[in-house]
Motif scaffolding. Structure first.
Motif, short mmCIF file in Angstrom:
data_model
loop_
_atom_site.label_atom_id
_atom_site.label_comp_id
_atom_site.label_asym_id
_atom_site.label_seq_id
_atom_site.Cartn_x
_atom_site.Cartn_y
_atom_site.Cartn_z
N VAL A 68 0.76 -0.98 -0.09
CA VAL A 68 0.03 0.02 -0.10
C VAL A 68 1.02 1.29 -0.06
O VAL A 68 0.58 2.22 -0.63
CB VAL A 68 -1.04 -0.02 1.22
CG1 VAL A 68 -1.69 1.24 1.35
CG2 VAL A 68 -1.80 -1.12 0.85
N ARG A 109 0.97 4.26 -2.87
CA ARG A 109 0.77 5.52 -2.27
C ARG A 109 2.03 6.56 -3.06
O ARG A 109 1.63 7.73 -3.50
CB ARG A 109 0.67 5.49 -1.07
CG ARG A 109 -0.71 5.16 -0.38
CD ARG A 109 -0.86 5.09 1.06
NE ARG A 109 -0.71 6.76 1.62
CZ ARG A 109 -0.61 7.11 2.85
NH1 ARG A 109 -0.42 6.07 3.76
NH2 ARG A 109 -0.73 8.22 3.18
N ALA A 151 -7.17 7.74 -5.45
CA ALA A 151 -6.55 6.62 -4.73
C ALA A 151 -5.92 7.07 -3.16
O ALA A 151 -6.18 6.33 -2.36
CB ALA A 151 -5.40 5.73 -5.63
N THR A 179 -8.29 7.47 -0.69
CA THR A 179 -9.32 6.40 -0.21
C THR A 179 -8.34 5.32 0.05
O THR A 179 -8.76 4.01 0.39
CB THR A 179 -10.01 5.85 -1.39
OG1 THR A 179 -9.07 5.44 -2.56
CG2 THR A 179 -10.94 6.61 -2.00
N VAL A 180 -7.42 5.55 0.66
CA VAL A 180 -6.43 4.61 1.33
C VAL A 180 -6.80 3.69 2.41
O VAL A 180 -6.73 2.40 2.61
CB VAL A 180 -4.95 5.14 1.75
CG1 VAL A 180 -4.90 6.08 3.17
CG2 VAL A 180 -3.74 3.96 1.70
N ARG A 202 -9.72 -0.03 1.52
CA ARG A 202 -8.54 -0.64 0.72
C ARG A 202 -9.28 -1.36 -0.65
O ARG A 202 -8.70 -1.03 -1.82
CB ARG A 202 -8.18 -1.87 1.59
CG ARG A 202 -7.11 -1.51 2.52
CD ARG A 202 -6.00 -0.60 2.13
NE ARG A 202 -5.41 0.01 3.13
CZ ARG A 202 -4.35 -0.05 3.93
NH1 ARG A 202 -3.76 -1.28 3.71
NH2 ARG A 202 -3.96 0.56 4.61
N PHE A 240 -9.27 1.77 -2.75
CA PHE A 240 -8.03 2.01 -3.14
C PHE A 240 -7.37 1.38 -4.03
O PHE A 240 -6.64 1.85 -5.01
CB PHE A 240 -7.21 1.94 -1.75
CG PHE A 240 -5.59 2.13 -1.70
CD1 PHE A 240 -5.10 3.59 -2.12
CD2 PHE A 240 -4.89 0.88 -2.04
CE1 PHE A 240 -3.72 3.84 -2.38
CE2 PHE A 240 -3.40 1.21 -2.19
CZ PHE A 240 -2.87 2.48 -2.29
N TRP A 241 -7.29 0.02 -4.11
CA TRP A 241 -6.86 -1.01 -5.09
C TRP A 241 -7.36 -0.80 -6.47
O TRP A 241 -6.67 -0.78 -7.33
CB TRP A 241 -6.76 -2.43 -4.62
CG TRP A 241 -5.66 -2.61 -3.62
CD1 TRP A 241 -5.98 -3.20 -2.30
CD2 TRP A 241 -4.48 -2.59 -3.50
NE1 TRP A 241 -4.95 -3.10 -1.41
CE2 TRP A 241 -3.91 -2.88 -2.48
CE3 TRP A 241 -3.43 -2.09 -4.59
CZ2 TRP A 241 -2.46 -2.90 -1.99
CZ3 TRP A 241 -2.12 -2.45 -4.19
CH2 TRP A 241 -1.66 -2.69 -3.22
#
Length: 172
Positions: A35, A39, A86, A89-90, A93, A96-97
């Motif tokens: 992650v 990022r 992205a 919205t970490v 998950r 995010f992905w």
């Protein structure tokens, strides 16, 4: 030397220092949590909004073909917004992905389409029309393309972890 030759040489050589820098960056990204690595890449790509400069009067020359400028500007803008989303919205998950894959897919397609459009409109012969944006294809695009490749590499490499995160997110 013809301006188109200089532009071509600079475009090709623009990849060299970024690839050399990659020899330092790749081991660090590989050792990071997936992650956090994504990022870091998304942060670089979140600045792609400045590709809109390709359509800003006075920043580029009047003869810069719109067939190149408009798709390049909006493709960069969309990829940059997806990268920002992205990053925002970490904590969610699965989203995010999804956005990591989206900004990398859109961003890579944008760059490949821009190379194609640039060749179609003979951009190397009109490189002076890039004016203040000349540095984008010479310095920034190689970094973007290389980090897209790194992002996909890291996605494939960490797929089991990413799949577990997606599955955990779907189960909750």
């Amino acid at each position: 030397m013809a301006p188109s030759t200089i532009f071509g040489i600079q475009m090709i050589l623009g990849y060299v220092p970024w690839l050399l820098l990659g020899t330092y960056v790749l081991p660090r990204l590989k050792s990071m949590d997936p992650v956090e690595a994504q990022r870091a890449i998304a942060t670089l790509h979140s600045f792609r909004f400045f590709g809109l400069a390709f359509i800003l009067p006075g920043v580029v020359g009047r003869e810069l073909p719109t067939g190149f400028a408009v798709p390049a500007a909006y493709g960069d803008f969309v990829a940059g917004v997806l990268a920002m989303l992205a990053l925002l919205t970490v904590r969610v998950r699965p989203l995010f992905w999804l956005l990591v894959v989206a900004f990398n897919a859109v961003g890579t397609a944008d760059l490949l389409i821009n190379y194609y459009h640039g060749a179609q409109v003979r951009l190397p012969e009109l490189a002076g029309e890039l004016a203040a944006t000349y540095w984008i294809p010479i310095l920034y695009v190689p970094a973007l393309m290389i980090t897209h490749v790194l992002a996909f590499y890291l996605l494939v490499r960490s797929r089991p972890r990413a799949a577990q995160t997606l599955a955990a997110g779907a189960a909750s």
